[in-house]
Design a protein around this motif. Sequence first.
Motif, mmCIF file in Angstrom:
data_model
loop_
_atom_site.group_PDB
_atom_site.id
_atom_site.type_symbol
_atom_site.label_atom_id
_atom_site.label_comp_id
_atom_site.label_asym_id
_atom_site.label_seq_id
_atom_site.Cartn_x
_atom_site.Cartn_y
_atom_site.Cartn_z
ATOM 1 N N VAL A 1 0.851 -1.188 0.000
ATOM 2 C CA VAL A 1 0.000 0.000 0.000
ATOM 3 C C VAL A 1 0.886 1.236 0.000
ATOM 4 O O VAL A 1 1.892 1.300 0.709
ATOM 5 C CB VAL A 1 -0.967 -0.001 1.213
ATOM 6 N N ARG A 2 0.496 2.208 -0.833
ATOM 7 C CA ARG A 2 1.225 3.481 -0.899
ATOM 8 C C ARG A 2 0.239 4.643 -0.773
ATOM 9 O O ARG A 2 -0.798 4.651 -1.436
ATOM 10 C CB ARG A 2 1.995 3.598 -2.216
ATOM 11 N N ILE A 3 0.577 5.603 0.071
ATOM 12 C CA ILE A 3 -0.189 6.843 0.186
ATOM 13 C C ILE A 3 0.836 7.971 0.113
ATOM 14 O O ILE A 3 1.385 8.407 1.140
ATOM 15 C CB ILE A 3 -0.999 6.912 1.501
ATOM 16 N N PRO A 4 1.149 8.443 -1.093
ATOM 17 C CA PRO A 4 2.268 9.376 -1.258
ATOM 18 C C PRO A 4 2.177 10.640 -0.411
ATOM 19 O O PRO A 4 3.208 11.129 0.071
ATOM 20 C CB PRO A 4 2.221 9.703 -2.761
ATOM 21 N N THR A 5 0.983 11.186 -0.206
ATOM 22 C CA THR A 5 0.878 12.462 0.510
ATOM 23 C C THR A 5 1.306 12.364 1.968
ATOM 24 O O THR A 5 1.654 13.379 2.571
ATOM 25 C CB THR A 5 -0.558 13.024 0.444
ATOM 26 N N ILE A 6 1.264 11.160 2.558
ATOM 27 C CA ILE A 6 1.726 11.013 3.940
ATOM 28 C C ILE A 6 2.915 10.046 4.013
ATOM 29 O O ILE A 6 3.232 9.506 5.075
ATOM 30 C CB ILE A 6 0.602 10.571 4.895
ATOM 31 N N HIS A 7 3.568 9.839 2.864
ATOM 32 C CA HIS A 7 4.823 9.080 2.794
ATOM 33 C C HIS A 7 4.674 7.635 3.276
ATOM 34 O O HIS A 7 5.590 7.085 3.901
ATOM 35 C CB HIS A 7 5.923 9.793 3.582
ATOM 36 N N VAL A 8 3.534 7.014 2.971
ATOM 37 C CA VAL A 8 3.342 5.606 3.283
ATOM 38 C C VAL A 8 3.738 4.772 2.074
ATOM 39 O O VAL A 8 3.276 5.017 0.954
ATOM 40 C CB VAL A 8 1.878 5.310 3.664
ATOM 41 N N ASN A 9 4.590 3.799 2.307
ATOM 42 C CA ASN A 9 4.987 2.829 1.284
ATOM 43 C C ASN A 9 5.337 1.551 2.036
ATOM 44 O O ASN A 9 6.469 1.376 2.495
ATOM 45 C CB ASN A 9 6.176 3.349 0.478
ATOM 46 N N ALA A 10 4.350 0.676 2.198
ATOM 47 C CA ALA A 10 4.517 -0.444 3.112
ATOM 48 C C ALA A 10 4.025 -1.752 2.518
ATOM 49 O O ALA A 10 3.008 -1.781 1.817
ATOM 50 C CB ALA A 10 3.755 -0.168 4.409
ATOM 51 N N PRO A 11 4.712 -2.843 2.807
ATOM 52 C CA PRO A 11 4.209 -4.156 2.399
ATOM 53 C C PRO A 11 2.957 -4.514 3.184
ATOM 54 O O PRO A 11 2.718 -4.000 4.286
ATOM 55 C CB PRO A 11 5.372 -5.099 2.738
ATOM 56 N N LEU A 12 2.158 -5.406 2.616
ATOM 57 C CA LEU A 12 0.931 -5.866 3.249
ATOM 58 C C LEU A 12 1.024 -7.355 3.572
ATOM 59 O O LEU A 12 1.460 -8.153 2.738
ATOM 60 C CB LEU A 12 -0.270 -5.637 2.334
ATOM 61 N N MET A 13 0.603 -7.706 4.761
ATOM 62 C CA MET A 13 0.497 -9.106 5.144
ATOM 63 C C MET A 13 -0.973 -9.465 5.315
ATOM 64 O O MET A 13 -1.814 -8.595 5.566
ATOM 65 C CB MET A 13 1.247 -9.375 6.459
#
Length: 206
Positions: A61-73
């Motif tokens: 999942v990525r949410i560029p405006t809050i700098h989220v770039n994370a794998p999902l389990m």
Amino acid sequence: MRRIGDSAIAAATALALGAGVWLLCTDTGTPPQPSAAEGRPDPGGERGAARALPASPPTRVRIPTIHVNAPLMGLALTPSGSLDVPPPAEKNLAGWYEAGTTPGDTGTAVVAGHVDNTEGPAVFYDLGALKRGTTIEVDREDSTTAVFTVDAVEVYSAKNFPDEKVYGASPRPELRVITCGGGYSKATGYQGNVVVFAHLTGSRPA
């Protein structure tokens, strides 16, 4: 397969996400909370809705405006019937409810993650700062990226959590992104949840 909209699972999920033991709070300040304005449905939210994608498990999942770039389990239910959560020590890891809708398919998909842990802010610390119209991207195993647009961002107390509104079935592809929020007590933890409502507006090759 039971969907997240089933009342028993919805109730269990709300309990898991709202429980004080779900997240550990540190002295990292107060996470952003959504304003009342962001909680109102976007009047243009129906515009630009995209056709559903075939079911495929999500990977990131990525949410560029809050700098989220994370794998999902994948997240399942625990033996007690509540939703399991990502390991607290993994601050840049989120999870999705794998017995429910996959992000991009018709229905309501659910992604959840920690707001903080003992070391400081975690993956969804800034989730409450999102605005309507923000883009959320979900990479999937079928090499497509599902693109969602935020319709509303709300905060609910655990005792007044609207199960049907958050987890209920949808005739179009929708996404909920959830973390802990609201007031905080050292005795009981966070008192509620921040919930992001979004719908599918496009897709592209990953």
